[in-house]
Design an enzyme around this catalytic site. Structure first.
Site, PDB file in Angstrom:
ATOM      1  N   ASP A 168      39.354  50.323  93.556  1.00 44.66           N
ATOM      2  CA  ASP A 168      38.654  49.196  94.196  1.00 44.66           C
ATOM      3  C   ASP A 168      37.973  48.289  93.165  1.00 44.66           C
ATOM      4  O   ASP A 168      37.620  47.153  93.473  1.00 44.66           O
ATOM      5  CB  ASP A 168      37.585  49.709  95.170  1.00 44.66           C
ATOM      6  CG  ASP A 168      38.213  50.374  96.391  1.00 44.66           C
ATOM      7  OD1 ASP A 168      39.448  50.457  96.434  1.00 44.66           O
ATOM      8  OD2 ASP A 168      37.466  50.810  97.274  1.00 44.66           O
ATOM      9  N   ARG A 196      37.891  49.077  99.759  1.00 42.99           N
ATOM     10  CA  ARG A 196      37.092  49.466 100.931  1.00 42.99           C
ATOM     11  C   ARG A 196      36.103  48.379 101.356  1.00 42.99           C
ATOM     12  O   ARG A 196      35.996  48.050 102.518  1.00 42.99           O
ATOM     13  CB  ARG A 196      36.341  50.753 100.630  1.00 42.99           C
ATOM     14  CG  ARG A 196      35.773  51.435 101.843  1.00 42.99           C
ATOM     15  CD  ARG A 196      34.750  52.448 101.451  1.00 42.99           C
ATOM     16  NE  ARG A 196      35.312  53.580 100.746  1.00 42.99           N
ATOM     17  CZ  ARG A 196      35.938  54.591 101.331  1.00 42.99           C
ATOM     18  NH1 ARG A 196      36.098  54.607 102.617  1.00 42.99           N
ATOM     19  NH2 ARG A 196      36.406  55.596 100.615  1.00 42.99           N
ATOM     20  N   GLU A 229      41.306  44.668 102.723  1.00 41.50           N
ATOM     21  CA  GLU A 229      41.026  45.543 103.872  1.00 41.50           C
ATOM     22  C   GLU A 229      39.535  45.543 104.220  1.00 41.50           C
ATOM     23  O   GLU A 229      39.159  45.775 105.357  1.00 41.50           O
ATOM     24  CB  GLU A 229      41.528  46.977 103.633  1.00 41.50           C
ATOM     25  CG  GLU A 229      40.746  47.738 102.587  1.00 41.50           C
ATOM     26  CD  GLU A 229      41.108  49.222 102.497  1.00 41.50           C
ATOM     27  OE1 GLU A 229      42.007  49.691 103.186  1.00 41.50           O
ATOM     28  OE2 GLU A 229      40.455  49.903 101.690  1.00 41.50           O
TER      29      GLU A 229
HETATM   30  P1  FBP Z   1      37.692  55.707  95.940  1.00 43.70           P
HETATM   31  O1  FBP Z   1      36.577  54.715  95.998  1.00 43.70           O
HETATM   32  O2  FBP Z   1      37.294  57.061  96.280  1.00 43.70           O
HETATM   33  O3  FBP Z   1      38.396  55.627  94.627  1.00 43.70           O
HETATM   34  O4  FBP Z   1      38.798  55.306  97.025  1.00 43.70           O
HETATM   35  C1  FBP Z   1      39.156  54.004  97.233  1.00 43.70           C
HETATM   36  C2  FBP Z   1      40.173  53.865  98.331  1.00 43.70           C
HETATM   37  O5  FBP Z   1      41.474  53.870  97.810  1.00 43.70           O
HETATM   38  C3  FBP Z   1      39.898  52.592  99.123  1.00 43.70           C
HETATM   39  O6  FBP Z   1      40.524  51.485  98.555  1.00 43.70           O
HETATM   40  C4  FBP Z   1      40.385  52.948 100.494  1.00 43.70           C
HETATM   41  O7  FBP Z   1      39.712  52.234 101.489  1.00 43.70           O
HETATM   42  C5  FBP Z   1      40.070  54.396 100.594  1.00 43.70           C
HETATM   43  O8  FBP Z   1      40.080  54.896  99.290  1.00 43.70           O
HETATM   44  C6  FBP Z   1      41.043  55.155 101.434  1.00 43.70           C
HETATM   45  O9  FBP Z   1      40.550  56.422 101.640  1.00 43.70           O
HETATM   46  P2  FBP Z   1      41.404  57.682 102.090  1.00 43.70           P
HETATM   47  O10 FBP Z   1      42.109  58.161 100.868  1.00 43.70           O
HETATM   48  O11 FBP Z   1      40.383  58.646 102.538  1.00 43.70           O
HETATM   49  O12 FBP Z   1      42.342  57.224 103.150  1.00 43.70           O
END
Ligand code: FBP
Length: 699
Positions: free
Chosen positions: A227, A280, A359
């Protein structure tokens, strides 16, 4: 034609067949052979650590109270050293046990953090041992670990994912979980624990550093997340960590795919491709994708949220009141921004294009953010006061909606200030089912809202479609017709273009694409208007060539939805990420060898040429802020969102219109191509960093 079994067996024995069907591709061989260069600080035999008071932080009083042992930490600079005095050398080269864990979503480059740490630790003392905790923080609490060997390091060097030891999202947030971690660290005789993760995981690292301080167990964090929202600055604005690792690779991977769609879209000229990209909350990935691909439209949440509805404000002013709802982004406004661009391109004759939607854009939309906060609090409170959690007790959407309706009624009857009012309930029930379902999804263990599960693009595009329909009814959305084409079609049927032109187009006579007059929105109105203007007689039919032109001006809004996230997250790292992470691993060891704890390994000047990279330790505790998590205020490492005053954003803003290419000429799409590991074509750092570095005095 079928082969006999014996033929297939023979085929499988053939060395050439074995080579082409082997899991070890040529790309893999080349990738594994790459030796990331070491930055200057790691080119000596040892390193030295120097604390500097040059960087100040605005320390939060809660952080000072909760993290007393590490709140006074300062930035530490690492420099190369050929020799150390005996006392420091003995500490540096002593045998150590170090545990490492990946936490949160995978990010390309994680394996190289292990590689750097492993190699530096073994170089200092070959007897030192590195333990990899399995499946994320659960591995620490359950003492599930493997000893990392040289073979493992070689097997995963320069490769993406967190495949070697996996990852998980458990938060270490209770005294019981802390004790389990302490027990494991003691059982393995750990001198240090390394947590590779995002904002929440580095928060974990700070609390563990505090917890294990008295035990003499050091804890070091590493800034990971695709992110790109871990970026650290001192209070005076000096950049200490320009970007978390994994960001570059994910952005490049998304961009390659999106650029391919740009090519398809401008060839087939019939689809709008709606590309939701991960991130996120922050829109960094969308911003970099815009710079990499020049997609027709890129939404940036941090920019849109500054929206002020001037008409609404003016209306209120005339009535002698202030309308606070005029400030901030609404779903309606978001759909208008998209529609405006689609209509402009259509007028230029382009009924196709690319829209990049981050997103996390929902986080920046007033009404949705309010729902997210309220629902997170309601769910968290429910879970705290009931045996079964909210989602197990209310498995279906109907059950959840029923619970909310009853909650609104109960709070009204009790006369409390309602967290969920009848009005909230009404508004929420107006949203489409899939969106309600998304907003009610289960939060992760950190209380984070699962943006990746919500079909943001579908919500936005639903509104866009409705609004385009409305614009079409008013004749404000139509496809511009090339004047030369118009003349050709009519002349082919021996019709005089000048006879129909003024009746048909409102900009007749211009060289720009011709736009059908607003009154003409159907074949019926076409006939009426041509007759009214005297281009045809009262009972005369519309000539087929003119109908053909009209039909061509009627836009069909066809979309294709794509989601870019997990694919980019699993991509093998770019050379930038390989080098960055390997040096982060070396940095982690230096911090540990010099006794640091509660620090995050980082590389200063990442945005500049590699020769200027400087490894440092950044104190985590002074970066912590109070934020709402699971309905309560908690200390967490602050996320960095896109700075709309940054050079990178301002460049995108300035070029937005150019990239929209709402003119009949060629599109401005850029082809970054696939991530290349060899050759000179691959860029050496994210474009966002290149641009932001320009804004720095020393850049
Ligand atoms: P981190 O911040 O833990 O690195 O994760 C980021 C991310 O890839 C986001 O971009 C995304 O919204 C989320 O994880 C998705 O989470 P999950 O793997 O639980 O579906």
């Amino acid at each position: 034609m079928s082969h006999k079994p014996s033929t297939v067996e023979k085929l499988l024995e053939n060395p050439e067949v074995q080579e082409v069907t082997s899991s070890v591709s040529r790309e893999l061989v080349e990738r594994k052979a790459f030796e990331p260069p070491r930055c200057k600080a790691f080119q000596g035999r040892y390193t030295r650590l120097r604390e500097t008071g040059e960087y100040l932080f605005d320390v939060d009083a809660h952080a000072a109270a909760q993290l007393p042992s590490i709140i006074g930490n300062r930035v530490q600079e690492i420099t190369p050293e050929e020799d150390l005095d005996d006392r420091v050398k003995t500490a540096y080269t002593r045998r150590r046990n170090i545990g490492i864990v990946f936490s949160g979503g995978p990010a390309p480059g994680g394996h190289n953090v292990i590689a750097g740490l492993f190699e530096a630790a073994k170089a200092a003392d070959p007897e030192s041992r590195i333990f990899g905790f399995l499946m994320g923080p659960d591995g620490i609490m359950e003492n599930e670990a493997v000893e990392v060997t040289r073979e493992m390091v070689e097997a995963y060097r320069n490769l993406g994912g967190f495949t070697m030891i996996k990852t998980g999202r458990t938060k270490i947030d209770t005294p019981e979980k802390m004790s389990l971690c302490r027990e494991t660290c003691k059982a393995l005789g750990l001198d240090a624990l390394v947590i590779v993760g995002g904002d929440d995981s580095n928060t974990n690292a700070a609390f563990l550093a505090q917890e294990l301080y008295e035990d003499g167990i050091q804890v070091i964090g590493v800034p990971k997340t695709i992110d790109g929202d871990i970026q650290v600055r001192g209070a005076q604005g000096n950049v200490l960590c320009a970007m978390s690792f994994g960001f570059h690779t994910a952005a490049r991977a998304f961009s390659n795919n999106i650029a391919n769609l740009c090519t398809d879209s401008s060839s087939d000229v019939k689809y709008w491709h709606i590309c939701k990209v991960m991130g996120r909350v922050a829109s960094h990935l969308a911003l970099e994708t815009a710079l990499q691909t020049h997609a027709s439209i890129t939404l940036i949440g941090e920019d849109l949220c500054n929206y002020v509805d001037k008409e609404r404000l003016e209306r209120a002013r005339k009535e002698g009141r202030t309308d606070y709802k005029a400030y901030g982004l609404t779903l309606r406004h978001l759909s208008r921004v998209v529609c405006k661009a689609i209509v402009r391109r259509a007028a230029a004759g382009k009924n196709y294009g690319l829209i990049v939607i981050p997103e996390g854009v929902l986080e920046f939309i007033n009404e949705i953010q309010t729902f997210i906060i309220k629902l997170s609090k309601i769910i968290a409170e429910y879970n705290e006061t009931h045996d079964k959690d909210f989602h197990t007790r209310h498995p279906r959407l109907e059950d959840k909606l029923e619970y909310l309706k009853n909650l609104a009624r109960r709070l009204r009857e009790e006369g409390q200030i309602p967290i969920w009012s009848d009005h909230d309930d009404e508004l929420f029930n107006d949203l489409p089912d899939f969106f309600q379902e998304g907003l009610l999804s289960e939060r992760d263990s950190h209380g984070n809202f699962p943006f990746s599960l919500v079909e943001t693009d579908k919500v936005v595009m639903g509104l866009v479609r409705d609004y385009l329909g409305w614009l079409r009814e008013r004749g404000e959305y139509s496809i511009g017709i090339d004047p030369a084409y118009y003349r050709k079609v009519l002349e082919k049927d021996s019709l005089d273009p000048v006879r129909f032109g003024p009746a048909l187009f409102h900009n007749w006579g211009e060289e720009a694409p011709l736009l059908v007059r607003r009154e003409i929105i159907s074949r019926k109105t076409l006939r009426q208007e041509l007759a009214r203007a005297g281009a045809i007689g009262e009972n005369e039919p519309v000539p087929p060539a003119v109908e053909k032109i009209f039909d061509k001006s009627v836009p069909k809004f066809k979309t294709q939805a794509h989601f870019y996230g997990y694919d980019g997250r699993g991509n093998d790292p770019t050379r930038f990420d390989c080098t960055y992470t390997y040096n982060l691993g070396l940095c982690v060891f230096s911090l540990i060898a010099h006794g640091a704890t509660g620090q995050m390994a980082a590389i200063r000047n990442l945005e500049l040429d590699f020769s200027r990279w400087e490894p440092i330790g950044i104190p985590i505790a002074p970066l912590m802020r109070l934020e709402e998590r699971k309905g309560k205020l908690a200390l967490v490492l602050e996320k960095s969102v896109v700075d709309v005053d940054s050079p990178a954003f301002r460049v995108v803003e300035a070029l937005r219109d150019k990239w929209m290419a709402a003119h009949p000429g060629e599109d401005e799409f850029r082809r970054p191509g696939p991530i290349r590991f060899s050759g000179r074509a691959e860029e050496d750092r994210p474009i966002t960093l290149v641009l932001n570095a320009m804004g720095r005095e020393d850049g």
